[in-house]
Design a protein around this motif. Structure first.
Motif, PDB file in Angstrom:
ATOM      1  N   UNK A 289       0.839  -1.199   0.000  1.00 25.09           N
ATOM      2  CA  UNK A 289       0.000   0.000   0.000  1.00 25.09           C
ATOM      3  C   UNK A 289       0.872   1.246   0.000  1.00 25.09           C
ATOM      4  N   UNK A 290       0.494   2.243  -0.799  1.00 23.97           N
ATOM      5  CA  UNK A 290       1.266   3.463  -0.912  1.00 23.97           C
ATOM      6  C   UNK A 290       0.955   4.421   0.235  1.00 23.97           C
ATOM      7  N   UNK A 291       1.937   5.295   0.524  1.00 26.72           N
ATOM      8  CA  UNK A 291       1.709   6.337   1.520  1.00 26.72           C
ATOM      9  C   UNK A 291       0.693   7.341   0.971  1.00 26.72           C
ATOM     10  N   UNK A 292       0.068   8.104   1.861  1.00 29.34           N
ATOM     11  CA  UNK A 292      -0.916   9.093   1.431  1.00 29.34           C
ATOM     12  C   UNK A 292      -1.061  10.161   2.501  1.00 29.34           C
ATOM     13  N   UNK A 293      -1.907  11.161   2.238  1.00 26.13           N
ATOM     14  CA  UNK A 293      -2.151  12.238   3.192  1.00 26.13           C
ATOM     15  C   UNK A 293      -3.539  12.071   3.792  1.00 26.13           C
ATOM     16  N   UNK A 294      -3.596  11.969   5.116  1.00 26.41           N
ATOM     17  CA  UNK A 294      -4.851  11.836   5.849  1.00 26.41           C
ATOM     18  C   UNK A 294      -5.193  13.187   6.466  1.00 26.41           C
ATOM     19  N   UNK A 295      -6.238  13.844   5.953  1.00 28.55           N
ATOM     20  CA  UNK A 295      -6.590  15.186   6.405  1.00 28.55           C
ATOM     21  C   UNK A 295      -7.050  15.221   7.864  1.00 28.55           C
ATOM     22  N   UNK A 296      -7.497  14.091   8.393  1.00 32.57           N
ATOM     23  CA  UNK A 296      -7.977  14.067   9.777  1.00 32.57           C
ATOM     24  C   UNK A 296      -6.839  13.963  10.795  1.00 32.57           C
ATOM     25  N   UNK A 297      -5.638  13.697  10.315  1.00 34.56           N
ATOM     26  CA  UNK A 297      -4.495  13.487  11.207  1.00 34.56           C
ATOM     27  C   UNK A 297      -3.815  14.822  11.513  1.00 34.56           C
TER      28      UNK A 297
END
Length: 450
Positions: A289-297
């Motif tokens: 699985x690729x890294x990504x940006x989680x807006x809730x974090x």
């Protein structure tokens, strides 16, 4: 008193009368008009808090903030001017070096003396003597007067007595800083055992990392006032902000800390155990699985220092494509990128970063140069781009980043700007891993029959 409370402090005040000259004390005592010749110094001002059974609580504060005074009142060495302290259980205290010891007595005689002061009979101390001597590990010096001891030997014996009398409440005031590394490790192992057995521990230290590592909660004292109680990581971060504030801004920072609503912080805090647990379950992933940006974090507990000539902005973690991410894969290369704008000319400038756990334990960090070897000068109006490349080899979970810029002012290094816990990132869970700790040191195992 409630059964689950070990220590309850209610509206505690300790006031000392300060006289400019010794004769003023006599003048005040015999003056028929009751004229005051003294000034009141409030070592403690209306301090209140509760410590539950089984809790480990730290107290932080600058020198003169009232830390030692409140411990002495809790242990009965001092009496308060007003207020009340209720203690539920047997206290064993390790306060300043030499407290409770007679320098003319031998180590063994002082063991019995301390035991008597704690309410133990001689026969009871006879049973504890061997374990105390073994823990202190000072050899034949235990038979010599303690006035011949080094500071390290003194604290060994004092801690051995305090820890081996099976207290309900252990109070430690910075004394462990005197011992050597191996003895400190021995002490902390014993403290950890006490914690696990449900004992209450009250711990005072100038070391923020120790408070974070050992304590469930922390209390911040300043000028005799209790200005903050909360999670140890949060309290230490704000204490350090106050500690490094400039003189003209310190009062403003102090008032900001006093106004903080810890209840709101706990509800919204991304680092609360409940929130972390939910998010970790949601992000169990496949190995590819690729890294990504989680807006809730987004951390709600970030601490921003006073800007003293520079300002950090545009902070982000980038992957190899230059994309902003905060959910990362184990072992891949990332870049912490931030910019710093300078409002005044600054000298000997260095930049840094640090990775911490959700409980505040410092894992790894770096600076762009050693102290005194930074950029000789940075002009007003300059903007510096800062990049730290790193490879996170961490177990799944949420971590926090700290960054800062320092410079020289009046021959002292100060923070020009600092941002604490301002970025959170999560490590994706690995499906095939034998790692059972926070950090992977690339350990390999070999098993074969011989």
């Amino acid at each position: 008193m409630l059964e689950n409370i070990s220590i309850k402090v209610e509206n505690l005040t300790k006031t000392y009368k300060l006289y400019e000259r010794p004769i003023d004390r006599l003048k005040e005592a015999i003056n028929p008009m009751k004229k005051k010749y003294h000034k009141d110094f409030h070592a403690l001002k209306n301090v209140s808090f509760e410590i539950k059974k089984g809790e480990t609580v730290g107290i932080v504060g600058k020198n003169g903030s009232g830390k030692s005074t409140i411990l002495k009142i809790i242990t009965g060495i001092l009496t308060p001017t007003s207020g009340k302290v209720t203690v539920n259980g047997k206290i064993s205290a390790l306060l300043e070096l030499g407290a409770g010891f007679n320098p003319e007595f031998t180590g063994i005689e002082n063991i019995y003396l301390n035991g008597t002061m704690m309410g133990f009979s001689r026969s009871e101390m006879d049973k504890k003597l061997s374990s105390i001597i073994e823990f202190a590990d000072i050899g034949d010096f235990v038979k010599q007067p303690v006035k011949t001891y080094s500071s390290g030997m003194f604290v060994r014996l004092a801690f051995a007595v305090a820890i081996n009398v099976e207290p309900d409440i252990l109070i430690v005031d910075e004394a462990l800083a005197v011992g050597d590394d191996m003895f400190q490790k021995k002490c902390f192992t014993k403290i950890d055992a006490l914690k696990k057995s449900g004992k209450t521990i009250l711990f005072v230290s100038h070391s923020g990392s120790l408070i974070i590592e050992l304590c469930d909660r922390a209390i911040m004292l300043d000028s005799g006032e209790n200005i903050l109680v909360g999670r140890s990581n949060r309290v230490v971060n704000l204490y350090q902000k106050l500690l490094f504030a400039s003189k003209d801004k310190a009062q403003m920072v102090r008032e900001q800390i006093k106004k903080i609503s810890l209840i709101e912080t706990k509800v919204n805090d991304v680092s609360s155990p409940k929130t972390i647990e939910i998010k970790e379950k949601e992000t169990a992933c496949a190995e590819n699985e690729e890294e990504y940006f989680d807006e809730s974090l987004i951390p709600k507990d970030a601490v921003f220092y006073e800007k003293r000539g520079a300002s950090i902005f545009d902070c982000k973690i980038l992957n190899y494509k230059g994309e902003s991410v905060n959910v990362l894969r184990f072992g891949k290369r990332y870049t912490l990128n931030y910019k710093v704008e300078f409002f005044t000319k600054c000298y000997n400038v260095r930049f840094g970063m640090l990775i911490k756990t959700k409980t505040g334990i410092e894992l790894s960090g770096a600076a762009t140069a050693n102290s005194g070897e930074g950029i000789p000068s940075v002009n007003e109006g300059s903007i510096i781009n800062v990049e730290f490349e790193f490879t996170p080899k961490l177990t799944s979970g949420v971590y926090f980043l700290r960054c800062g810029v320092v410079g020289i002012e009046s021959d002292s290094e100060i923070f020009l700007d600092r941002q604490v816990d301002f970025i959170a990132f999560r490590m994706l869970q690995r499906t095939q891993s034998l790692m059972n700790s926070l950090v992977d040191l690339d350990i390999n195992s070999n098993i074969y029959e011989v």
